[in-house]
Design a protein around this motif. Structure first.
Motif, PDB file in Angstrom:
ATOM      1  N   LEU A  81       0.846  -1.188   0.000  1.00 22.96           N
ATOM      2  CA  LEU A  81       0.000   0.000   0.000  1.00 22.96           C
ATOM      3  C   LEU A  81       0.882   1.239   0.000  1.00 22.96           C
ATOM      4  CD1 LEU A  81      -3.000   0.940   0.235  1.00 22.96           C
ATOM      5  CD2 LEU A  81      -2.619   1.079   2.702  1.00 22.96           C
ATOM      6  N   GLU A  89       0.934   5.823  -0.881  1.00 21.13           N
ATOM      7  CA  GLU A  89       0.144   7.036  -1.052  1.00 21.13           C
ATOM      8  C   GLU A  89       0.842   7.975  -2.023  1.00 21.13           C
ATOM      9  OE1 GLU A  89      -0.298   9.080   2.631  1.00 21.13           O
ATOM     10  OE2 GLU A  89       1.856   9.387   2.927  1.00 21.13           O
ATOM     11  N   LEU A 119      -4.604   6.769  -1.833  1.00 21.91           N
ATOM     12  CA  LEU A 119      -4.032   5.447  -1.598  1.00 21.91           C
ATOM     13  C   LEU A 119      -4.082   4.610  -2.868  1.00 21.91           C
ATOM     14  CD1 LEU A 119      -5.541   4.576   1.900  1.00 21.91           C
ATOM     15  CD2 LEU A 119      -3.177   5.221   1.389  1.00 21.91           C
ATOM     16  N   ARG A 127      -2.553   0.647  -4.576  1.00 22.49           N
ATOM     17  CA  ARG A 127      -1.836  -0.612  -4.401  1.00 22.49           C
ATOM     18  C   ARG A 127      -0.730  -0.670  -5.438  1.00 22.49           C
ATOM     19  NH1 ARG A 127      -7.474  -3.622  -4.578  1.00 22.49           N
ATOM     20  NH2 ARG A 127      -7.353  -2.540  -6.547  1.00 22.49           N
ATOM     21  N   VAL A 149       3.202   2.958   2.451  1.00 20.28           N
ATOM     22  CA  VAL A 149       2.462   3.091   3.705  1.00 20.28           C
ATOM     23  C   VAL A 149       2.587   1.825   4.538  1.00 20.28           C
ATOM     24  CG1 VAL A 149       0.166   3.384   4.721  1.00 20.28           C
ATOM     25  CG2 VAL A 149       0.829   4.745   2.732  1.00 20.28           C
ATOM     26  N   ARG A 202     -10.229   7.278   2.885  1.00 17.57           N
ATOM     27  CA  ARG A 202      -9.305   8.344   3.278  1.00 17.57           C
ATOM     28  C   ARG A 202      -9.911   9.709   2.966  1.00 17.57           C
ATOM     29  NH1 ARG A 202      -2.761   8.654   2.766  1.00 17.57           N
ATOM     30  NH2 ARG A 202      -2.944   7.451   4.671  1.00 17.57           N
TER      31      ARG A 202
END
Length: 489
Positions: A129, A131, A157, A159, A186, A244
């Motif tokens: 993960l 950002e 965010l 992947r 993250v 988020r």
């Protein structure tokens, strides 16, 4: 996502493209598929190649990455599309070295589920993960950074599913490539956490407030603008899981985005209004599938029609249009130079009042609009205002005309049946010139009776312009001419 009431989904996809997709899916489903599950014992993933020969390495897909491969192999490798227009070649035999549990006689479903869950839990996962660390960060369709798909806001965010030179393959709602220095890691993810709903154990659930008159659109980036995007429109209050907070926007589960103001029941829920402005009296504005002059046009709107602006860039705007009281709805991209944001000096032109010549039932798909969640019909004699058309796939198509209309009570609908509309005004004073000799017929059908053979350069009065057939008046009689033989003012 759950809805407190029935929700309706409207996608920026032409009808013909949807039908093609269904046919393609049906063919694929019947022929089988090659699922890709990257899970190797050594290293963090598998190498993928730019061609079936395997001579040039494109990058690495991490353990935990899932996708579908082409059905046919070349040189022992299968093609895999990572984005809509970028593919790599993969050796399927090397993609997974950890076999799935096998079903055996005497095993019940509970035991199988338990074995499979344990197997999946122990699979290696190198997806992580991350950002976005800068506002307006571009996400590209290829690792060569040639075409921007979306631009993500700081804090979004994603992947990270693989690496390709100086770029990562990332996924939010959709996949694309970003520069490695544009993201910050993250956390690691387990196999069970690969999908966004499972990233965190506890995520806040909130309500997006929407209605038929004020729909809310979820987008694929936190600035709302995407050159080739899918916009999901909701017309009922909808519960969402917030992944988020991004300031004026929030990122939702599955990677979609919505403006935060729509989470406030007392907030401003309408989108800005603009008005279509065309030059010629019969000109229409193309509503395109993407922000490209060569992109497919799946609606054309007359001058003076109000539209609602979801988002915009310097040259393009993403809009939706619907009646004051709902009904039919469509989204698309239009060039901003053909919009007026103040509505001044804009006159409605090209809009034609018509009357239905026969009953149209919703079950016949002759008319398309929602009423209590179902397709509804209209009786003969109903008055409608034609404000646009759905263009055919080919300018030389003889298929059924589709008209966009507004009812007297303010609903937008589609009329799918050709020849059921008759213009109320039979003296418009608007003339088109015949570009080459053309037949005037009694019906919009190339086999219908011929009323006149009209010579080139002859002027005919236009009663209702269509993309395929135009209703005209000539020598006091009303009939149909193919639009491609007419030059409009």
């Amino acid at each position: 996502m759950k809805t407190t009431k029935q929700k309706r989904l409207f996608m920026l996809v032409p009808v013909w493209l949807l039908l093609f997709g269904l046919l393609l899916w049906a063919g694929t489903a019947s022929a089988g598929s090659n699922p890709l599950h990257v899970a190797v014992k050594k290293g963090n993933g598998i190498s993928v190649y730019t061609a079936s020969s395997g001579s040039t390495k494109a990058g690495i897909l991490y353990n935990g990455y899932d996708n579908e491969l082409s059905l046919d192999q070349t040189n022992g490798r299968y093609e895999c599309y990572l984005t809509g227009n970028y593919s790599v070649w993969i050796d399927l035999k090397k993609s997974s070295q950890i076999p799935e549990p096998e079903w055996h006689d005497g095993m019940d479903n509970d035991q199988w589920d338990a074995d499979y869950a344990e197997w999946e839990k122990n699979l290696p996962c190198d997806i992580f993960l991350a950002e976005i660390i800068e506002d307006d960060s571009p996400v590209y369709s290829t690792p060569q950074n040639k075409h921007v798909l979306v631009r993500h806001a700081k804090g979004t965010l994603v992947r990270v599913c693989g690496e390709f030179g100086n770029d990562y393959l990332v996924e939010a709602y959709s996949a694309g490539f970003v520069a490695k220095n544009a993201v910050r890691k993250v956390s690691d993810l387990t196999t069970e956490q690969r999908d966004f709903p499972f990233i965190y154990d506890k995520l806040p659930v909130q309500t997006v407030y929407a209605s038929e008159k004020e729909p809310v659109y979820f987008t694929t980036s936190a600035n709302g603008y995407n050159e080739q995007s899918t916009y999901y429109g909701y017309t009922e209050n909808t519960e969402v899981t917030v992944l988020r907070d991004l300031g004026d926007w929030v990122q939702l589960e599955y990677g979609m985005f919505v403006e935060k103001r729509f989470l406030d029941p007392e907030g401003a829920h309408s989108y800005p209004t603009a008005w279509v402005k065309c030059e010629g009296v019969l000109d229409r504005l193309n509503v395109r599938y993407s922000a490209d002059k060569d992109a497919v046009s799946h609606a054309k709107l007359c001058s003076g029609i109000p539209v609602h602006v979801i988002s915009q860039s310097d040259q393009w705007a993403v809009i939706f249009f619907t009646g004051p009281n709902g009904g039919y709805r469509l989204t698309g991209c239009v060039m901003k130079e053909y919009l007026s944001f103040d509505g001044k000096n804009i006159e409605q032109s090209g809009i034609t009042q018509v009357r239905l010549k026969q009953d149209l039932g919703g079950d016949e798909r002759g008319v398309r609009f929602y009423e209590d969640g179902e397709y509804a019909g209209l009786p003969a004699g109903t008055l409608l205002n034609v404000f646009g058309v759905v263009p055919p796939m080919s300018s030389h198509s003889d298929t059924t005309e589709i008209y966009l209309c507004e009812t007297e009570d303010g609903r937008y609908i589609e009329i799918w049946k050709s020849g059921v509309l008759e213009p109320v005004n039979t003296e418009t004073g608007i003339f088109a010139k015949v570009s080459s000799a053309v037949r005037m017929r009694t019906e919009p059908d190339p086999e219908a009776k011929v009323l006149y053979q009209v010579k080139a350069k002859t002027k005919v009065e236009v009663l209702l312009r269509g993309e395929i057939w135009t209703i005209v008046k000539y020598k006091g009689e009303i009939g149909y001419m193919m639009s491609r033989y007419l030059s409009f003012p």
